[in-house]
Motif scaffolding. Structure first.
Motif, PDB file in Angstrom:
ATOM      1  N   TYR A 138      35.913  37.080  49.983  1.00 27.72           N
ATOM      2  CA  TYR A 138      36.279  37.532  48.639  1.00 27.72           C
ATOM      3  C   TYR A 138      37.713  38.067  48.600  1.00 27.72           C
ATOM      4  O   TYR A 138      38.017  38.988  47.838  1.00 27.72           O
ATOM      5  CB  TYR A 138      35.316  38.629  48.168  1.00 27.72           C
ATOM      6  CG  TYR A 138      33.936  38.133  47.829  1.00 27.72           C
ATOM      7  CD1 TYR A 138      33.621  37.651  46.547  1.00 27.72           C
ATOM      8  CD2 TYR A 138      32.923  38.145  48.782  1.00 27.72           C
ATOM      9  CE1 TYR A 138      32.352  37.201  46.240  1.00 27.72           C
ATOM     10  CE2 TYR A 138      31.643  37.702  48.477  1.00 27.72           C
ATOM     11  CZ  TYR A 138      31.370  37.227  47.210  1.00 27.72           C
ATOM     12  OH  TYR A 138      30.088  36.780  46.898  1.00 27.72           O
ATOM     13  N   GLU A 154      39.298  38.027  45.087  1.00 26.74           N
ATOM     14  CA  GLU A 154      38.774  39.048  44.176  1.00 26.74           C
ATOM     15  C   GLU A 154      39.284  40.442  44.548  1.00 26.74           C
ATOM     16  O   GLU A 154      39.685  41.223  43.678  1.00 26.74           O
ATOM     17  CB  GLU A 154      37.242  39.039  44.196  1.00 26.74           C
ATOM     18  CG  GLU A 154      36.606  37.841  43.507  1.00 26.74           C
ATOM     19  CD  GLU A 154      36.683  36.557  44.332  1.00 26.74           C
ATOM     20  OE1 GLU A 154      36.451  35.476  43.773  1.00 26.74           O
ATOM     21  OE2 GLU A 154      36.978  36.649  45.553  1.00 26.74           O
ATOM     22  N   GLU A 191      42.882  41.268  43.610  1.00 24.63           N
ATOM     23  CA  GLU A 191      43.194  41.516  42.203  1.00 24.63           C
ATOM     24  C   GLU A 191      43.552  42.986  41.999  1.00 24.63           C
ATOM     25  O   GLU A 191      44.381  43.332  41.162  1.00 24.63           O
ATOM     26  CB  GLU A 191      41.986  41.143  41.322  1.00 24.63           C
ATOM     27  CG  GLU A 191      41.677  39.668  41.223  1.00 24.63           C
ATOM     28  CD  GLU A 191      42.608  38.965  40.255  1.00 24.63           C
ATOM     29  OE1 GLU A 191      43.354  39.635  39.513  1.00 24.63           O
ATOM     30  OE2 GLU A 191      42.577  37.715  40.245  1.00 24.63           O
ATOM     31  N   VAL A 213      32.452  39.865  39.889  1.00 25.39           N
ATOM     32  CA  VAL A 213      33.903  39.731  39.723  1.00 25.39           C
ATOM     33  C   VAL A 213      34.309  38.271  39.869  1.00 25.39           C
ATOM     34  O   VAL A 213      35.128  37.749  39.101  1.00 25.39           O
ATOM     35  CB  VAL A 213      34.643  40.607  40.754  1.00 25.39           C
ATOM     36  CG1 VAL A 213      36.145  40.318  40.724  1.00 25.39           C
ATOM     37  CG2 VAL A 213      34.390  42.081  40.484  1.00 25.39           C
ATOM     38  N   ARG A 214      33.727  37.578  40.832  1.00 26.27           N
ATOM     39  CA  ARG A 214      34.048  36.158  41.024  1.00 26.27           C
ATOM     40  C   ARG A 214      33.632  35.342  39.803  1.00 26.27           C
ATOM     41  O   ARG A 214      34.384  34.463  39.346  1.00 26.27           O
ATOM     42  CB  ARG A 214      33.355  35.629  42.271  1.00 26.27           C
ATOM     43  CG  ARG A 214      33.483  34.117  42.457  1.00 26.27           C
ATOM     44  CD  ARG A 214      33.102  33.679  43.851  1.00 26.27           C
ATOM     45  NE  ARG A 214      34.077  34.144  44.834  1.00 26.27           N
ATOM     46  CZ  ARG A 214      33.967  33.954  46.139  1.00 26.27           C
ATOM     47  NH1 ARG A 214      32.914  33.310  46.632  1.00 26.27           N
ATOM     48  NH2 ARG A 214      34.887  34.379  46.972  1.00 26.27           N
ATOM     49  N   ARG A 246      36.134  35.950  37.080  1.00 33.55           N
ATOM     50  CA  ARG A 246      37.407  35.249  37.307  1.00 33.55           C
ATOM     51  C   ARG A 246      37.289  33.760  37.020  1.00 33.55           C
ATOM     52  O   ARG A 246      38.186  33.135  36.476  1.00 33.55           O
ATOM     53  CB  ARG A 246      37.880  35.440  38.754  1.00 33.55           C
ATOM     54  CG  ARG A 246      38.294  36.858  39.103  1.00 33.55           C
ATOM     55  CD  ARG A 246      38.781  36.960  40.547  1.00 33.55           C
ATOM     56  NE  ARG A 246      40.124  36.416  40.707  1.00 33.55           N
ATOM     57  CZ  ARG A 246      40.415  35.289  41.317  1.00 33.55           C
ATOM     58  NH1 ARG A 246      39.445  34.533  41.825  1.00 33.55           N
ATOM     59  NH2 ARG A 246      41.662  34.865  41.428  1.00 33.55           N
ATOM     60  N   THR A 247      36.130  33.211  37.387  1.00 34.41           N
ATOM     61  CA  THR A 247      35.923  31.775  37.169  1.00 34.41           C
ATOM     62  C   THR A 247      35.864  31.439  35.679  1.00 34.41           C
ATOM     63  O   THR A 247      36.376  30.397  35.238  1.00 34.41           O
ATOM     64  CB  THR A 247      34.618  31.330  37.863  1.00 34.41           C
ATOM     65  OG1 THR A 247      34.672  31.648  39.252  1.00 34.41           O
ATOM     66  CG2 THR A 247      34.395  29.839  37.680  1.00 34.41           C
ATOM     67  N   ALA A 301      37.141  33.288  33.240  1.00 33.66           N
ATOM     68  CA  ALA A 301      38.255  33.801  32.447  1.00 33.66           C
ATOM     69  C   ALA A 301      39.118  32.655  31.922  1.00 33.66           C
ATOM     70  O   ALA A 301      39.366  31.681  32.627  1.00 33.66           O
ATOM     71  CB  ALA A 301      39.115  34.734  33.299  1.00 33.66           C
TER      72      ALA A 301
END
Length: 215
Positions: free
Chosen positions: A47, A50, A53, A205-206, A209-210, A212
Protein backbone atom coordinates in the motif's frame (compact mmCIF):
# COMPACT_ATOMS: atom_id res chain seq x y z
CA UNK A 1 17.80 -9.79 42.42
CA UNK A 2 14.44 -10.66 44.01
CA UNK A 3 15.06 -8.24 46.87
CA UNK A 4 14.81 -5.35 44.38
CA UNK A 5 11.14 -6.12 43.85
CA UNK A 6 8.58 -5.46 46.54
CA UNK A 7 5.27 -7.20 47.15
CA UNK A 8 2.23 -5.04 46.48
CA UNK A 9 0.34 -4.25 49.67
CA UNK A 10 -3.07 -5.73 49.04
CA UNK A 11 -5.83 -5.66 51.62
CA UNK A 12 -8.54 -7.74 49.98
CA UNK A 13 -9.17 -10.38 47.34
CA UNK A 14 -10.73 -7.72 45.13
CA UNK A 15 -7.48 -5.77 45.14
CA UNK A 16 -5.50 -8.85 44.13
CA UNK A 17 -8.03 -9.57 41.36
CA UNK A 18 -7.74 -5.99 40.09
CA UNK A 19 -3.95 -6.31 40.10
CA UNK A 20 -4.05 -9.44 37.94
CA UNK A 21 -6.60 -7.96 35.56
CA UNK A 22 -4.80 -4.64 35.19
CA UNK A 23 -1.47 -6.28 34.45
CA UNK A 24 -3.03 -8.56 31.84
CA UNK A 25 -4.77 -5.66 30.09
CA UNK A 26 -1.54 -3.67 30.07
CA UNK A 27 0.35 -6.53 28.44
CA UNK A 28 -2.29 -6.87 25.73
CA UNK A 29 -2.32 -3.13 25.13
CA UNK A 30 1.43 -3.30 24.55
CA UNK A 31 0.76 -6.08 22.05
CA UNK A 32 -1.87 -3.91 20.32
CA UNK A 33 0.65 -1.14 19.73
CA UNK A 34 3.22 -3.72 18.62
CA UNK A 35 0.80 -5.33 16.16
CA UNK A 36 -0.15 -1.96 14.69
CA UNK A 37 3.49 -0.91 14.36
CA UNK A 38 4.29 -4.18 12.60
CA UNK A 39 1.27 -3.88 10.32
CA UNK A 40 2.37 -0.42 9.23
CA UNK A 41 5.84 -1.71 8.37
CA UNK A 42 4.31 -4.48 6.25
CA UNK A 43 1.80 -2.15 4.62
CA UNK A 44 4.48 -0.28 2.71
CA UNK A 45 4.99 -3.37 0.56
CA UNK A 46 1.44 -3.43 -0.80
CA UNK A 47 0.00 0.00 0.00
CA UNK A 48 2.90 2.38 -0.62
CA UNK A 49 0.83 4.56 -2.96
CA UNK A 50 -1.96 4.94 -0.42
CA UNK A 51 0.39 5.64 2.51
CA UNK A 52 2.39 8.14 0.47
CA UNK A 53 -0.74 10.22 -0.07
CA UNK A 54 -0.28 11.44 3.54
CA UNK A 55 3.26 10.38 4.52
CA UNK A 56 3.72 12.79 7.45
CA UNK A 57 0.55 11.52 9.12
CA UNK A 58 1.56 7.87 8.83
CA UNK A 59 5.13 8.50 9.95
CA UNK A 60 3.81 10.32 13.05
CA UNK A 61 1.44 7.41 13.70
CA UNK A 62 4.24 4.86 13.32
CA UNK A 63 6.50 6.74 15.75
CA UNK A 64 3.68 7.09 18.26
CA UNK A 65 3.03 3.33 18.29
CA UNK A 66 6.75 2.59 18.52
CA UNK A 67 7.11 4.89 21.55
CA UNK A 68 3.95 3.49 23.12
CA UNK A 69 5.29 -0.06 22.91
CA UNK A 70 8.49 0.87 24.76
CA UNK A 71 6.65 2.97 27.36
CA UNK A 72 4.11 0.24 28.10
CA UNK A 73 6.85 -2.39 28.31
CA UNK A 74 8.79 -0.06 30.57
CA UNK A 75 5.84 -0.01 32.96
CA UNK A 76 5.43 -3.78 32.83
CA UNK A 77 9.11 -4.35 33.65
CA UNK A 78 9.50 -1.38 36.01
CA UNK A 79 11.68 -2.36 39.00
CA UNK A 80 10.52 0.53 41.22
CA UNK A 81 9.20 -0.64 44.57
CA UNK A 82 5.83 1.10 44.14
CA UNK A 83 5.27 0.11 40.50
CA UNK A 84 2.47 -2.11 39.26
CA UNK A 85 4.88 -4.36 37.41
CA UNK A 86 5.54 -7.99 36.59
CA UNK A 87 8.35 -8.22 39.13
CA UNK A 88 6.28 -6.81 41.97
CA UNK A 89 3.35 -9.04 41.02
CA UNK A 90 5.56 -12.15 41.08
CA UNK A 91 7.05 -11.03 44.39
CA UNK A 92 3.53 -10.59 45.77
CA UNK A 93 2.65 -14.14 44.80
CA UNK A 94 5.90 -15.48 46.19
CA UNK A 95 5.41 -13.85 49.59
CA UNK A 96 1.80 -15.01 49.83
CA UNK A 97 2.46 -18.58 48.68
CA UNK A 98 3.26 -19.72 52.22
CA UNK A 99 0.19 -18.14 53.80
CA UNK A 100 -2.81 -18.30 51.45
CA UNK A 101 -5.96 -16.86 52.86
CA UNK A 102 -8.90 -14.68 52.00
CA UNK A 103 -6.75 -12.11 50.20
CA UNK A 104 -5.23 -14.41 47.56
CA UNK A 105 -6.50 -17.58 45.86
CA UNK A 106 -5.85 -20.73 47.90
CA UNK A 107 -4.15 -22.31 44.88
CA UNK A 108 -1.26 -19.86 45.34
CA UNK A 109 0.11 -22.35 47.90
CA UNK A 110 0.87 -24.77 45.05
CA UNK A 111 3.20 -22.40 43.22
CA UNK A 112 6.83 -23.42 42.73
CA UNK A 113 9.07 -20.93 44.55
CA UNK A 114 12.16 -21.88 42.55
CA UNK A 115 10.19 -21.29 39.36
CA UNK A 116 9.06 -17.90 40.66
CA UNK A 117 12.66 -16.96 41.46
CA UNK A 118 13.70 -17.84 37.92
CA UNK A 119 10.87 -15.73 36.52
CA UNK A 120 11.76 -12.84 38.80
CA UNK A 121 15.24 -12.87 37.29
CA UNK A 122 13.75 -12.93 33.78
CA UNK A 123 11.73 -9.74 34.40
CA UNK A 124 14.54 -7.89 36.18
CA UNK A 125 17.45 -5.94 34.76
CA UNK A 126 19.58 -9.03 35.33
CA UNK A 127 18.17 -9.96 31.93
CA UNK A 128 20.13 -8.06 29.23
CA UNK A 129 17.05 -7.24 27.15
CA UNK A 130 15.13 -5.92 30.16
CA UNK A 131 18.17 -3.85 31.15
CA UNK A 132 18.30 -2.38 27.64
CA UNK A 133 14.57 -1.59 27.72
CA UNK A 134 14.84 0.21 31.05
CA UNK A 135 17.86 2.22 29.93
CA UNK A 136 16.04 3.44 26.82
CA UNK A 137 12.90 4.20 28.84
CA UNK A 138 14.82 6.04 31.57
CA UNK A 139 17.30 7.94 29.41
CA UNK A 140 15.25 8.75 26.33
CA UNK A 141 11.48 8.28 26.60
CA UNK A 142 10.24 8.73 30.18
CA UNK A 143 12.67 11.61 30.72
CA UNK A 144 15.83 12.80 29.04
CA UNK A 145 19.11 13.16 30.81
CA UNK A 146 20.72 16.53 30.09
CA UNK A 147 24.07 14.90 29.40
CA UNK A 148 22.68 13.28 26.24
CA UNK A 149 21.12 16.56 25.10
CA UNK A 150 24.15 18.75 25.78
CA UNK A 151 26.67 16.27 24.45
CA UNK A 152 24.57 14.90 21.59
CA UNK A 153 25.12 11.33 22.73
CA UNK A 154 21.69 9.79 22.10
CA UNK A 155 23.30 7.60 19.47
CA UNK A 156 25.27 5.90 22.25
CA UNK A 157 22.07 4.47 23.74
CA UNK A 158 21.28 0.87 22.79
CA UNK A 159 18.43 0.04 20.45
CA UNK A 160 15.79 -2.62 20.94
CA UNK A 161 15.64 -4.94 17.96
CA UNK A 162 12.27 -6.16 16.77
CA UNK A 163 12.91 -9.69 18.00
CA UNK A 164 13.77 -8.31 21.46
CA UNK A 165 10.54 -6.32 21.64
CA UNK A 166 8.61 -9.40 20.57
CA UNK A 167 10.37 -11.46 23.26
CA UNK A 168 9.46 -8.99 26.01
CA UNK A 169 5.80 -8.88 24.97
CA UNK A 170 5.57 -12.65 24.65
CA UNK A 171 7.27 -13.14 28.03
CA UNK A 172 4.78 -10.83 29.74
CA UNK A 173 1.74 -12.45 28.11
CA UNK A 174 3.01 -15.97 28.79
CA UNK A 175 3.66 -15.24 32.47
CA UNK A 176 0.30 -13.61 33.02
CA UNK A 177 -1.56 -16.29 31.09
CA UNK A 178 0.22 -19.02 33.03
CA UNK A 179 -0.63 -17.61 36.46
CA UNK A 180 -4.17 -16.69 35.49
CA UNK A 181 -4.68 -20.37 34.70
CA UNK A 182 -2.89 -21.68 37.79
CA UNK A 183 -4.76 -19.35 40.12
CA UNK A 184 -8.15 -20.09 38.60
CA UNK A 185 -8.82 -16.92 36.60
CA UNK A 186 -10.72 -17.07 33.35
CA UNK A 187 -8.71 -16.81 30.13
CA UNK A 188 -8.86 -13.31 28.74
CA UNK A 189 -9.94 -13.13 25.11
CA UNK A 190 -8.16 -10.32 23.30
CA UNK A 191 -8.31 -10.12 19.54
CA UNK A 192 -6.40 -8.14 16.95
CA UNK A 193 -9.16 -5.67 16.12
CA UNK A 194 -6.97 -2.58 15.72
CA UNK A 195 -4.65 -4.27 13.25
CA UNK A 196 -7.58 -5.74 11.33
CA UNK A 197 -9.26 -2.32 11.13
CA UNK A 198 -6.01 -0.78 9.86
CA UNK A 199 -5.97 -3.18 6.91
CA UNK A 200 -9.65 -2.46 6.32
CA UNK A 201 -8.90 1.27 6.33
CA UNK A 202 -6.18 0.85 3.73
CA UNK A 203 -8.51 -1.13 1.47
CA UNK A 204 -11.07 1.67 1.75
CA UNK A 205 -8.43 4.26 0.88
CA UNK A 206 -7.44 2.20 -2.16
CA UNK A 207 -11.06 1.93 -3.25
CA UNK A 208 -11.47 5.66 -2.87
CA UNK A 209 -8.37 6.37 -4.93
CA UNK A 210 -9.51 4.00 -7.64
CA UNK A 211 -12.94 5.59 -7.88
CA UNK A 212 -11.75 9.18 -7.59
CA UNK A 213 -12.39 11.21 -10.76
CA UNK A 214 -9.32 11.95 -12.84
CA UNK A 215 -8.65 15.75 -12.78
Amino acid sequence: MAARFRAVRIKSRDEFDWLIEHMTHEAYRARDNWDFWGAMEKAFDDYSAELNETPAFWELTRRAHKDAVVLRLGRLYDPHATATSLGNLLQTMKENASCPGAIVPASIADLDIAELDSELAAVSDDDPTVAKLLLIRNEYLAHRGTRHVTKGTFASLPTLERDEVSTLITRALDLLGKYRERLGYRPLGWGHHEEEEFWRLLSLVRTGRTKAPVP
